[in-house]
Scaffold this motif. Structure first.
Motif, PDB file in Angstrom:
ATOM      1  N   THR A 127      40.881  55.279  31.127  1.00 42.02           N
ATOM      2  CA  THR A 127      40.719  54.070  32.067  1.00 42.02           C
ATOM      3  C   THR A 127      40.256  54.437  33.303  1.00 42.02           C
ATOM      4  OG1 THR A 127      42.989  53.613  32.823  1.00 42.02           O
ATOM      5  CG2 THR A 127      42.288  52.609  30.748  1.00 42.02           C
ATOM      6  N   GLY A 128      40.342  55.661  33.729  1.00 41.49           N
ATOM      7  CA  GLY A 128      40.186  56.077  35.189  1.00 41.49           C
ATOM      8  C   GLY A 128      41.228  55.598  36.123  1.00 41.49           C
ATOM      9  N   THR A 129      42.396  55.000  35.431  1.00 36.59           N
ATOM     10  CA  THR A 129      43.455  54.483  36.528  1.00 36.59           C
ATOM     11  C   THR A 129      44.253  55.651  36.921  1.00 36.59           C
ATOM     12  OG1 THR A 129      43.209  52.339  35.355  1.00 36.59           O
ATOM     13  CG2 THR A 129      45.142  52.703  36.873  1.00 36.59           C
ATOM     14  N   GLY A 130      44.825  56.444  36.108  1.00 38.89           N
ATOM     15  CA  GLY A 130      45.704  57.616  36.374  1.00 38.89           C
ATOM     16  C   GLY A 130      47.218  57.007  35.890  1.00 38.89           C
ATOM     17  N   THR A 131      47.748  58.057  35.696  1.00 38.92           N
ATOM     18  CA  THR A 131      49.286  58.022  34.961  1.00 38.92           C
ATOM     19  C   THR A 131      50.381  58.933  35.436  1.00 38.92           C
ATOM     20  OG1 THR A 131      49.254  58.755  32.893  1.00 38.92           O
ATOM     21  CG2 THR A 131      48.342  56.573  32.895  1.00 38.92           C
ATOM     22  N   LYS A 132      51.661  58.370  35.347  1.00 36.65           N
ATOM     23  CA  LYS A 132      52.774  59.252  35.139  1.00 36.65           C
ATOM     24  C   LYS A 132      53.235  59.209  33.775  1.00 36.65           C
ATOM     25  CE  LYS A 132      55.546  60.970  38.444  1.00 36.65           C
ATOM     26  NZ  LYS A 132      56.639  61.150  39.425  1.00 36.65           N
TER      27      LYS A 132
ATOM     28  N   ASN B  26      23.592  38.441  31.025  1.00 33.58           N
ATOM     29  CA  ASN B  26      22.637  38.484  32.162  1.00 33.58           C
ATOM     30  C   ASN B  26      23.412  38.030  33.505  1.00 33.58           C
ATOM     31  OD1 ASN B  26      22.979  35.764  31.638  1.00 33.58           O
ATOM     32  ND2 ASN B  26      20.616  35.514  31.102  1.00 33.58           N
ATOM     33  N   GLY B  27      24.706  37.984  33.448  1.00 35.72           N
ATOM     34  CA  GLY B  27      25.380  37.643  34.718  1.00 35.72           C
ATOM     35  C   GLY B  27      25.590  38.842  35.793  1.00 35.72           C
ATOM     36  N   PRO B  28      26.419  38.599  36.413  1.00 42.09           N
ATOM     37  CA  PRO B  28      27.057  39.611  37.575  1.00 42.09           C
ATOM     38  C   PRO B  28      27.293  41.090  37.027  1.00 42.09           C
ATOM     39  CG  PRO B  28      28.017  37.630  38.227  1.00 42.09           C
ATOM     40  CD  PRO B  28      27.350  37.432  36.753  1.00 42.09           C
ATOM     41  N   ASP B  29      27.045  41.892  37.820  1.00 38.86           N
ATOM     42  CA  ASP B  29      27.416  43.272  37.468  1.00 38.86           C
ATOM     43  C   ASP B  29      29.108  43.471  36.891  1.00 38.86           C
ATOM     44  OD1 ASP B  29      27.770  46.055  36.814  1.00 38.86           O
ATOM     45  OD2 ASP B  29      27.901  46.757  38.860  1.00 38.86           O
ATOM     46  N   MET B  30      29.408  43.762  35.799  1.00 42.11           N
ATOM     47  CA  MET B  30      30.891  43.752  35.332  1.00 42.11           C
ATOM     48  C   MET B  30      31.488  45.317  35.124  1.00 42.11           C
ATOM     49  SD  MET B  30      32.504  40.693  35.289  1.00 42.11           S
ATOM     50  CE  MET B  30      31.345  40.123  36.527  1.00 42.11           C
ATOM     51  N   ASN B  31      30.532  46.395  35.503  1.00 42.06           N
ATOM     52  CA  ASN B  31      31.019  47.692  35.261  1.00 42.06           C
ATOM     53  C   ASN B  31      32.375  47.861  35.932  1.00 42.06           C
ATOM     54  OD1 ASN B  31      28.796  48.794  33.852  1.00 42.06           O
ATOM     55  ND2 ASN B  31      27.746  49.209  35.807  1.00 42.06           N
ATOM     56  N   ASP B  32      33.312  48.519  35.032  1.00 45.58           N
ATOM     57  CA  ASP B  32      34.748  49.042  35.530  1.00 45.58           C
ATOM     58  C   ASP B  32      35.496  47.458  36.047  1.00 45.58           C
ATOM     59  OD1 ASP B  32      34.443  51.666  35.067  1.00 45.58           O
ATOM     60  OD2 ASP B  32      33.348  51.712  36.879  1.00 45.58           O
ATOM     61  N   PHE B  33      35.087  46.525  35.196  1.00 48.50           N
ATOM     62  CA  PHE B  33      35.820  45.215  35.579  1.00 48.50           C
ATOM     63  C   PHE B  33      37.236  45.221  35.943  1.00 48.50           C
ATOM     64  CE2 PHE B  33      35.455  44.576  31.107  1.00 48.50           C
ATOM     65  CZ  PHE B  33      36.730  43.900  30.901  1.00 48.50           C
ATOM     66  N   GLY B  34      37.866  45.950  35.301  1.00 46.17           N
ATOM     67  CA  GLY B  34      39.460  45.800  35.183  1.00 46.17           C
ATOM     68  C   GLY B  34      39.968  46.501  36.624  1.00 46.17           C
ATOM     69  N   LEU B  35      39.364  47.789  36.852  1.00 48.82           N
ATOM     70  CA  LEU B  35      39.755  48.608  38.123  1.00 48.82           C
ATOM     71  C   LEU B  35      39.553  47.723  39.463  1.00 48.82           C
ATOM     72  CD1 LEU B  35      39.200  52.168  37.575  1.00 48.82           C
ATOM     73  CD2 LEU B  35      41.195  51.108  37.822  1.00 48.82           C
ATOM     74  N   ARG B  36      38.057  46.977  39.159  1.00 52.28           N
ATOM     75  CA  ARG B  36      37.462  46.462  40.730  1.00 52.28           C
ATOM     76  C   ARG B  36      38.307  45.170  40.701  1.00 52.28           C
ATOM     77  NH1 ARG B  36      31.438  45.421  38.938  1.00 52.28           N
ATOM     78  NH2 ARG B  36      31.436  44.722  41.114  1.00 52.28           N
ATOM     79  N   ALA B  37      38.381  44.335  39.592  1.00 54.71           N
ATOM     80  CA  ALA B  37      39.527  43.211  39.955  1.00 54.71           C
ATOM     81  C   ALA B  37      40.813  43.391  40.890  1.00 54.71           C
ATOM     82  CB  ALA B  37      39.546  42.431  38.591  1.00 54.71           C
ATOM     83  N   ALA B  38      41.390  44.453  40.237  1.00 61.32           N
ATOM     84  CA  ALA B  38      42.554  44.970  41.119  1.00 61.32           C
ATOM     85  C   ALA B  38      42.417  45.169  42.567  1.00 61.32           C
ATOM     86  CB  ALA B  38      43.338  46.131  40.097  1.00 61.32           C
ATOM     87  N   GLN B  39      41.317  45.538  42.773  1.00 62.22           N
ATOM     88  CA  GLN B  39      41.202  46.242  44.133  1.00 62.22           C
ATOM     89  C   GLN B  39      40.304  45.146  45.002  1.00 62.22           C
ATOM     90  OE1 GLN B  39      38.980  50.115  43.358  1.00 62.22           O
ATOM     91  NE2 GLN B  39      40.852  50.824  42.436  1.00 62.22           N
ATOM     92  N   GLU B  40      39.574  44.297  44.531  1.00 67.65           N
ATOM     93  CA  GLU B  40      38.562  43.490  45.175  1.00 67.65           C
ATOM     94  C   GLU B  40      38.988  41.987  44.923  1.00 67.65           C
ATOM     95  OE1 GLU B  40      34.607  44.899  44.677  1.00 67.65           O
ATOM     96  OE2 GLU B  40      35.170  46.815  44.254  1.00 67.65           O
ATOM     97  N   GLU B  41      39.379  41.223  45.836  1.00 70.19           N
ATOM     98  CA  GLU B  41      39.710  39.879  45.733  1.00 70.19           C
ATOM     99  C   GLU B  41      38.379  39.079  45.430  1.00 70.19           C
ATOM    100  OE1 GLU B  41      41.798  36.596  44.777  1.00 70.19           O
ATOM    101  OE2 GLU B  41      42.784  38.700  45.112  1.00 70.19           O
ATOM    102  N   GLU B  42      37.518  39.375  46.231  1.00 72.33           N
ATOM    103  CA  GLU B  42      36.117  38.522  45.860  1.00 72.33           C
ATOM    104  C   GLU B  42      35.688  38.918  44.484  1.00 72.33           C
ATOM    105  OE1 GLU B  42      31.611  38.159  47.927  1.00 72.33           O
ATOM    106  OE2 GLU B  42      33.275  39.270  48.970  1.00 72.33           O
ATOM    107  N   PHE B  43      35.734  39.936  44.048  1.00 76.48           N
ATOM    108  CA  PHE B  43      34.890  40.385  42.637  1.00 76.48           C
ATOM    109  C   PHE B  43      36.069  39.663  41.525  1.00 76.48           C
ATOM    110  CE2 PHE B  43      35.240  43.053  38.499  1.00 76.48           C
ATOM    111  CZ  PHE B  43      33.990  42.824  38.347  1.00 76.48           C
ATOM    112  N   LYS B  44      37.449  39.699  41.869  1.00 74.26           N
ATOM    113  CA  LYS B  44      38.119  38.973  40.762  1.00 74.26           C
ATOM    114  C   LYS B  44      37.749  37.591  40.660  1.00 74.26           C
ATOM    115  CE  LYS B  44      42.892  38.334  39.878  1.00 74.26           C
ATOM    116  NZ  LYS B  44      42.635  36.952  39.095  1.00 74.26           N
TER     117      LYS B  44
END
Length: 314
Positions: free
Chosen positions: A22-27, A95-113
């Motif tokens: 997912t690109g998030t990283g883990t322990k 044909n809506g807004p760009d949803m690439n990496d939507f999981g990570l972006r939603a966690a980091q950007e309130e506007e995108f969420k």
């Protein structure tokens, strides 16, 4: 649930820092086992509120062989929405807004969420109102329900593993072949998400049914509490179908990990004291577990600490 909390502590203290799909990283640690005596209460995590209704409706979805999120969305269960949604937003029909990496972006950007929530609501409404859309984008491929109930055989027919294992438990309880597998190498690439809980085995002794699950990949904060409760419930249901009492649920984990964006939540959970386990009640109104609905299964005496929110890694 001290075993579960100790697992969290072990990963925090000894886990290896790893990248992931997912690109998030883990322990992460590799190889861990939990054992729950189901006669001592139902193992639903109490250090944070865990939605038993979602666990129940998802398990019954598996049991009935379903693979389309439409059934779950209709029951207000959104566990699998992200994987179906991803299929839609990556298609030519979207044909809506760009949803690439939507999981990570939603966690980091309130506007995108907020944008994501709008698109997700559109998706859910289309799933419920448009059968063609639901068939195309709601189906997750040959995931758990398909493998449990309709495993494709070499002769062009299918194998109902779940019914077969129930028959085996009833007719030959001492067998060492009470096994159901969801890991089908020939179909893994067609699944929205390859099975994390891959293989389970039942064991009968002294009139009690026990179950061991092997889980290859375990999201310890979000996923594992659901997995524990789901397979404990499955053990109760199969025991009821086979006129047995319940024994142990044994949970064997392969890669057990905490996502890097769940660390604060895990620390908050570890600051809380576990409470008494609840009890499970299954309605006697239905002849078979294959006929059960979500409302036929209830939890009593559940008094958890408040819910702790965390983003899901897709």
């Amino acid at each position: 649930m001290e075993q579960y909390l100790q697992l969290c502590k072990t990963i925090l203290a000894d886990g290896a820092v790893k990248d992931d799909r997912t690109g998030t990283g883990t322990k992460s640690i590799f190889g861990h086992q939990l054992r729950f005596d189901l006669t001592k209460g139902f193992p639903l995590v109490t250090t944070k509120k865990t939605a038993m209704r979602l666990i129940t409706s998802e398990l019954l979805w598996f049991i009935k062989g379903d693979t389309n999120v439409k059934t779950l969305i209709a029951e207000r269960n959104h566990i699998w929405d992200e994987w179906a949604f991803e299929k839609w937003v990556k298609s030519e029909d979207y044909n809506g807004p760009d949803m690439n990496d939507f999981g990570l972006r939603a966690a980091q950007e309130e506007e995108f969420k907020q944008i994501l929530d709008e698109q997700m609501n559109i998706f859910r409404k289309k799933i419920l109102s448009d059968d063609d859309f639901a068939n195309k984008y709601g189906d997750l491929g040959p995931v758990y329900g398909r493998q449990w109930r309709s495993w494709p055989s070499t002769n062009g027919q299918t194998i109902d593993q779940l019914k077969n294992v129930i028959k085996s438990i009833k007719n030959n309880p001492d067998s060492r072949r009470h096994i159901v597998t969801a890991w089908n190498p020939s179909e893994v690439d067609q699944m929205a998400l390859p099975p994390c809980h891959t293989f389970f085995q039942f064991y009968v002794a002294d009139g009690k049914l026990s179950c061991q699950l092997y889980q290859r990949s375990a999201d310890v904060f979000l996923g594992v509490p659901f997995n524990i409760a789901s397979y404990a419930l499955l053990t109760h249901l199969i025991a009821k179908e086979c006129n047995l009492e319940v024994g142990d649920f044994v949970h064997t984990l392969g890669d057990a990990h905490i996502y890097s964006n769940h660390m604060d939540q895990v620390h908050e959970q570890l600051s809380r004291q576990p409470r008494e386990l609840p009890t499970l009640t299954i309605s006697n109104d239905k002849e078979s577990i294959f006929d059960l609905e979500t409302n036929d299964i209830t939890i009593e005496g559940y008094d958890p600490h408040p819910r702790i929110k965390a983003p899901i890694a897709v």
